[in-house]
Design an enzyme around this catalytic site. Sequence first.
Site, PDB file in Angstrom:
ATOM      1  N   VAL A  16     -46.091 126.766  -5.987  1.00  0.00           N
ATOM      2  CA  VAL A  16     -46.795 125.647  -5.295  1.00  0.00           C
ATOM      3  C   VAL A  16     -48.235 126.168  -4.556  1.00  0.00           C
ATOM      4  O   VAL A  16     -49.008 125.357  -4.768  1.00  0.00           O
ATOM      5  CB  VAL A  16     -45.807 125.220  -4.445  1.00  0.00           C
ATOM      6  CG1 VAL A  16     -46.403 124.034  -3.321  1.00  0.00           C
ATOM      7  CG2 VAL A  16     -44.391 124.328  -4.871  1.00  0.00           C
ATOM      8  N   ASP A  37     -48.800 136.300   2.005  1.00  0.00           N
ATOM      9  CA  ASP A  37     -47.577 136.004   1.567  1.00  0.00           C
ATOM     10  C   ASP A  37     -46.768 137.560   1.910  1.00  0.00           C
ATOM     11  O   ASP A  37     -47.352 138.237   2.150  1.00  0.00           O
ATOM     12  CB  ASP A  37     -47.308 136.056   0.083  1.00  0.00           C
ATOM     13  CG  ASP A  37     -46.089 135.707  -0.265  1.00  0.00           C
ATOM     14  OD1 ASP A  37     -45.885 134.617  -0.885  1.00  0.00           O
ATOM     15  OD2 ASP A  37     -45.116 136.450  -0.534  1.00  0.00           O
ATOM     16  N   SER A 125     -43.789 122.727   2.612  1.00  0.00           N
ATOM     17  CA  SER A 125     -42.483 123.477   2.476  1.00  0.00           C
ATOM     18  C   SER A 125     -41.453 122.290   2.612  1.00  0.00           C
ATOM     19  O   SER A 125     -41.588 121.633   3.639  1.00  0.00           O
ATOM     20  CB  SER A 125     -42.316 124.613   3.430  1.00  0.00           C
ATOM     21  OG  SER A 125     -43.164 125.662   3.272  1.00  0.00           O
ATOM     22  N   ASN A 126     -40.404 122.641   1.877  1.00  0.00           N
ATOM     23  CA  ASN A 126     -39.090 121.551   1.987  1.00  0.00           C
ATOM     24  C   ASN A 126     -38.125 121.912   3.023  1.00  0.00           C
ATOM     25  O   ASN A 126     -37.938 123.180   3.159  1.00  0.00           O
ATOM     26  CB  ASN A 126     -38.590 121.373   0.762  1.00  0.00           C
ATOM     27  CG  ASN A 126     -39.496 120.379  -0.225  1.00  0.00           C
ATOM     28  OD1 ASN A 126     -40.038 119.429   0.313  1.00  0.00           O
ATOM     29  ND2 ASN A 126     -39.555 120.877  -1.503  1.00  0.00           N
ATOM     30  N   ASP A 154     -44.579 111.751  -4.441  1.00  0.00           N
ATOM     31  CA  ASP A 154     -43.509 110.576  -4.938  1.00  0.00           C
ATOM     32  C   ASP A 154     -44.152 109.258  -5.025  1.00  0.00           C
ATOM     33  O   ASP A 154     -43.848 108.812  -5.915  1.00  0.00           O
ATOM     34  CB  ASP A 154     -42.645 110.418  -3.564  1.00  0.00           C
ATOM     35  CG  ASP A 154     -41.505 111.909  -3.197  1.00  0.00           C
ATOM     36  OD1 ASP A 154     -41.019 112.340  -4.103  1.00  0.00           O
ATOM     37  OD2 ASP A 154     -41.922 112.347  -2.394  1.00  0.00           O
ATOM     38  N   HIS A 181     -39.875 112.813   1.880  1.00  0.00           N
ATOM     39  CA  HIS A 181     -39.848 113.453   0.642  1.00  0.00           C
ATOM     40  C   HIS A 181     -38.517 114.152   0.164  1.00  0.00           C
ATOM     41  O   HIS A 181     -38.096 115.158   0.524  1.00  0.00           O
ATOM     42  CB  HIS A 181     -40.946 114.523   0.702  1.00  0.00           C
ATOM     43  CG  HIS A 181     -41.226 115.236  -0.603  1.00  0.00           C
ATOM     44  ND1 HIS A 181     -41.234 114.628  -1.829  1.00  0.00           N
ATOM     45  CD2 HIS A 181     -41.164 116.676  -0.745  1.00  0.00           C
ATOM     46  CE1 HIS A 181     -41.163 115.805  -2.846  1.00  0.00           C
ATOM     47  NE2 HIS A 181     -41.218 116.962  -2.127  1.00  0.00           N
TER      48      HIS A 181
END
Length: 320
Positions: A16, A37, A125-126, A154, A181
């Site tokens: 992503v 990262d 981030s989910n 969405d 989301h």
Amino acid sequence: MALTRRKIGIIGAGHVGSHGGYALISQGLAEEIVYIDIDREKAVAQALDLFDSSTYLDRHVTVYAGDYSDISDADILIVAAGPLPDMKAGQNDRQQTLGATVEILKDIIPKIKSSGFSGIIINISNPADVVAHYLQEKLSWNPKRILSTSTTLDSARVRRAIAEATGYDQKSINAYALSEHGETQFVPWSLVTVAGKPLLELIKEQPERFGKLDLEEIALRAKKAGWIILGGKGSTEFGIGASIANVVKAIYGDENRILPVSTLLNGEYGYRDVFASVPCRLNNEGVAEVIELKLTAEEKAKFDASVASMRENFSRAKKM
């Protein structure tokens, strides 16, 4: 006179984060992008690959791997760190990643605080809405300057699904997925328009053409799209990349453009102290205005149920 150099930090060099970076580069939305990262080697590799691509793109950009000291002068910080959902049977909810994501955030948040960064934060981030709320509270960030792309993607999927069902091009359709989301998102069909004309009117006027449209099935098809993509290739990339670029473009361009993003509600839709995805006016200050749509009783009930779910998950996150 010194010219402003647009600089973006991206935390997370996975699928992503890297595709988001490529969308930013290909659309000429930044002159400098720094990747951070925990896997330094991966960040170096992604940055180098993206930097190479810029040779054949229209705009010059410098892309490199760095650390949190490198975001002190960034304008925008994109948070794209977190695990992918488990695709085992029956586990199809983004909320399942909450615990693992919170553990990652516990490491990231103190580093953002000490970095000197003071710009706009965009979370992808989910679970996107809950994570944006968690970041805002833990960082004590100005709620106008932190948001999630949330249902931006969405909503694009909803427009695509409507286009497939009706034959109209998706760019001529205005439709939103709202609130989360995730699994509790919903489409307010009373507000969907084609060339400004309500879809529900088109259905009444042309029953032979549109009378058999199954609106709930269309909404479900749009909601399931992410899981089809994730199951088929392991990650979503291009759609979210384009969504990120649209949000960044609205901010950098001071566009006052309306996009469905997740923001901290302050009385709108009858709620406070919860992040939910609703149409917002975006400019270089971040979320300049929340647009409050007139929902039907049935649509408001779906909104209420979604908010209740997100509040429950936010309470869980704070206890972790």
